[in-house]
Write a protein that holds these residues in place. Structure first.
Motif, mmCIF file in Angstrom:
data_model
loop_
_atom_site.group_PDB
_atom_site.id
_atom_site.type_symbol
_atom_site.label_atom_id
_atom_site.label_comp_id
_atom_site.label_asym_id
_atom_site.label_seq_id
_atom_site.Cartn_x
_atom_site.Cartn_y
_atom_site.Cartn_z
ATOM 1 N N ALA A 100 0.683 -1.743 0.301
ATOM 2 C CA ALA A 100 0.088 -0.101 -0.008
ATOM 3 C C ALA A 100 1.135 1.163 0.068
ATOM 4 N N ILE A 101 2.012 1.061 0.557
ATOM 5 C CA ILE A 101 2.575 2.609 0.821
ATOM 6 C C ILE A 101 3.577 2.427 -0.635
ATOM 7 N N ASP A 102 3.904 1.840 -1.124
ATOM 8 C CA ASP A 102 4.439 1.952 -2.337
ATOM 9 C C ASP A 102 3.800 2.001 -3.314
ATOM 10 N N SER A 103 2.417 2.159 -3.527
ATOM 11 C CA SER A 103 1.188 2.332 -4.614
ATOM 12 C C SER A 103 1.302 4.646 -4.157
ATOM 13 N N MET A 104 1.722 4.345 -3.084
ATOM 14 C CA MET A 104 1.255 6.157 -2.611
ATOM 15 C C MET A 104 2.488 7.022 -3.042
ATOM 16 N N LEU A 105 3.886 6.569 -2.563
ATOM 17 C CA LEU A 105 4.868 6.880 -3.744
ATOM 18 C C LEU A 105 5.259 6.922 -4.770
ATOM 19 N N ASN A 106 4.320 5.459 -5.562
ATOM 20 C CA ASN A 106 4.756 5.760 -7.037
ATOM 21 C C ASN A 106 4.090 7.067 -7.451
ATOM 22 N N GLN A 107 2.291 6.932 -6.544
ATOM 23 C CA GLN A 107 2.203 8.114 -7.131
ATOM 24 C C GLN A 107 2.956 9.841 -7.355
ATOM 25 N N LEU A 108 3.741 9.541 -5.921
ATOM 26 C CA LEU A 108 4.451 11.365 -5.554
ATOM 27 C C LEU A 108 5.816 11.114 -6.134
ATOM 28 N N GLY A 109 6.443 10.202 -6.815
ATOM 29 C CA GLY A 109 6.967 10.101 -7.349
ATOM 30 C C GLY A 109 8.661 9.607 -6.160
ATOM 31 N N SER A 110 8.519 9.455 -5.319
ATOM 32 C CA SER A 110 9.119 9.780 -3.927
ATOM 33 C C SER A 110 9.442 8.360 -3.945
ATOM 34 N N THR A 111 11.047 8.168 -4.005
ATOM 35 C CA THR A 111 12.119 6.565 -2.920
ATOM 36 C C THR A 111 12.291 7.172 -1.284
ATOM 37 N N GLN A 112 11.441 7.303 -1.018
ATOM 38 C CA GLN A 112 11.337 7.378 0.844
ATOM 39 C C GLN A 112 10.955 5.814 1.218
ATOM 40 N N LYS A 113 12.199 5.565 2.305
ATOM 41 C CA LYS A 113 11.919 3.574 2.351
ATOM 42 C C LYS A 113 11.174 4.138 3.920
ATOM 43 N N PHE A 114 10.396 3.053 4.750
ATOM 44 C CA PHE A 114 9.678 3.111 5.788
ATOM 45 C C PHE A 114 10.227 1.785 6.634
ATOM 46 N N ARG A 115 10.162 2.315 8.096
ATOM 47 C CA ARG A 115 10.799 0.965 8.755
ATOM 48 C C ARG A 115 9.115 1.180 9.731
ATOM 49 N N LEU A 116 8.024 -0.112 9.891
ATOM 50 C CA LEU A 116 6.819 -0.651 10.318
ATOM 51 C C LEU A 116 6.985 -1.416 11.280
ATOM 52 N N THR A 117 6.901 -0.997 13.061
ATOM 53 C CA THR A 117 6.579 -2.047 13.672
ATOM 54 C C THR A 117 5.469 -2.399 13.688
ATOM 55 N N PHE A 118 5.004 -3.036 14.259
ATOM 56 C CA PHE A 118 3.252 -3.607 14.315
ATOM 57 C C PHE A 118 3.341 -4.494 15.436
ATOM 58 N N LEU A 119 2.184 -3.518 16.423
ATOM 59 C CA LEU A 119 2.173 -3.669 17.366
ATOM 60 C C LEU A 119 0.353 -4.391 17.017
#
Ligand code: HSE
Length: 298
Positions: A54-73
């Motif tokens: 889901a994040i990658d589809s948002m980043l594609n739209q923005l043309g962003s190469t930002q990466k994220f670290r996600l910690t799930f609880l």
């Protein structure tokens, strides 16, 4: 809580409980990373996890190469029918969007979260990600073009959800559905969806109750859920307005006009599973009006 009885793939609402937490951080690495502190099994591969899809589809739209670290609880178990993958997809895009300075509104985030749903179930439905992002009751009037409508509901509406200790993948419970519907069933279902939406808007509990009938998915899917008919009967006898399958199951939900009725219905539903030797968890929750929220921004 997707479907809400007759609204298969087009109606849902947000719950306060069980509720997931995700710690979303910007990462300096060249791939997203996923940390699981939930005690529930989750894919850690960012290509397979719905949140990073889901994040990658948002980043594609923005043309962003930002990466994220996600910690799930996570507290919503995968395969429970309480929108576990939807909460992950919606929460991830909500958090990432927030850290990027909110280039998108919550409504604009829905199509990105739907990409996560598509990865999880093979179908890009919005009846769980849209309420998760927007709160309250949401109607997906159309998928092409996407038209999402927030529906006001009564303040005094409580949901009892009982999750039996079994797991059903949404992909599997979609595969067993018939792909054609008779005219008679289509008329009944349309009448019930229209009645339910009208009942919510006019705060007419009797109409809500009369309309919570699903003649399309429930008759097919209920066979996957042990004790389904008994659990439903117990909820209605305890005073619930209506009872049906939560999302694609196996959880079962009931709506009630007061909290004490919701508690009673939840106990009655749980008791049926206990007698059958099946463990279960019960959640009692008001309809969540807010949707996603930032718990802390440190
Ligand atoms: N509307 C979907 C279904 C919800 O019933 O398959 C589950 O994601």
């Amino acid at each position: 809580m997707a479907n809400v009885g007759p609204g298969f793939d087009i109606l849902g609402f947000a719950l306060n409980q069980p509720g997931d937490e995700i710690l979303v951080e910007k990462s300096g690495e060249n791939v997203h990373s996923i940390i699981n502190q939930s005690g529930l099994s989750l894919p850690l591969d960012p290509v397979k996890n719905v949140s990073t899809v889901a994040i990658d589809s948002m980043l594609n739209q923005l043309g962003s190469t930002q990466k994220f670290r996600l910690t799930f609880l996570k507290k919503i178990a995968p395969g429970s029918g309480i929108g576990s993958s939807a909460a992950s997809s919606a929460g991830a895009v909500y958090g990432a969007n927030h850290l990027l300075g909110s280039p998108f509104t919550n409504r604009e985030l829905v199509p990105f979260a739907m990409k996560g749903e598509e990865a999880a179930s093979g179908s890009a439905h919005a009846d769980n990600v849209a309420p998760a992002l927007l709160g309250g009751f949401v109607l997906v009037r159309s998928y092409d073009p996407l038209d999402i409508i927030s529906i006001p509901g009564p303040d005094q509406l409580y949901c009892s959800v009982v999750h039996p200790d079994i797991s059903i993948a949404t992909k599997d419970s979609r595969k067993i559905l018939k792909t054609t519907v008779s005219l008679e069933k289509a008329i009944t279902q349309c009448g019930n969806v229209a009645g339910l939406v009208t009942g919510l808007i006019t705060r007419d509990y009797r109409l809500i109750s009369d309309s919570m009938h699903d003649v399309i998915a429930e008759p097919v899917r209920s066979f996957l859920i042990p004790e389904y008919e008994k659990v439903k009967k117990a909820a209605l006898e305890a005073g619930a307005l209506g009872c049906s399958i939560s999302g694609s199951g196996p959880s079962i939900f009931a709506l009630s006009e007061h909290e004490d009725i919701a508690v009673r219905a939840g106990k009655a539903m749980e008791n049926i599973f206990t007698v059958a030797g099946i463990g279960s968890n019960v959640f009692i929750s008001q309809v969540n009006k807010q949707g996603m929220n930032v718990m802390t921004s440190e």
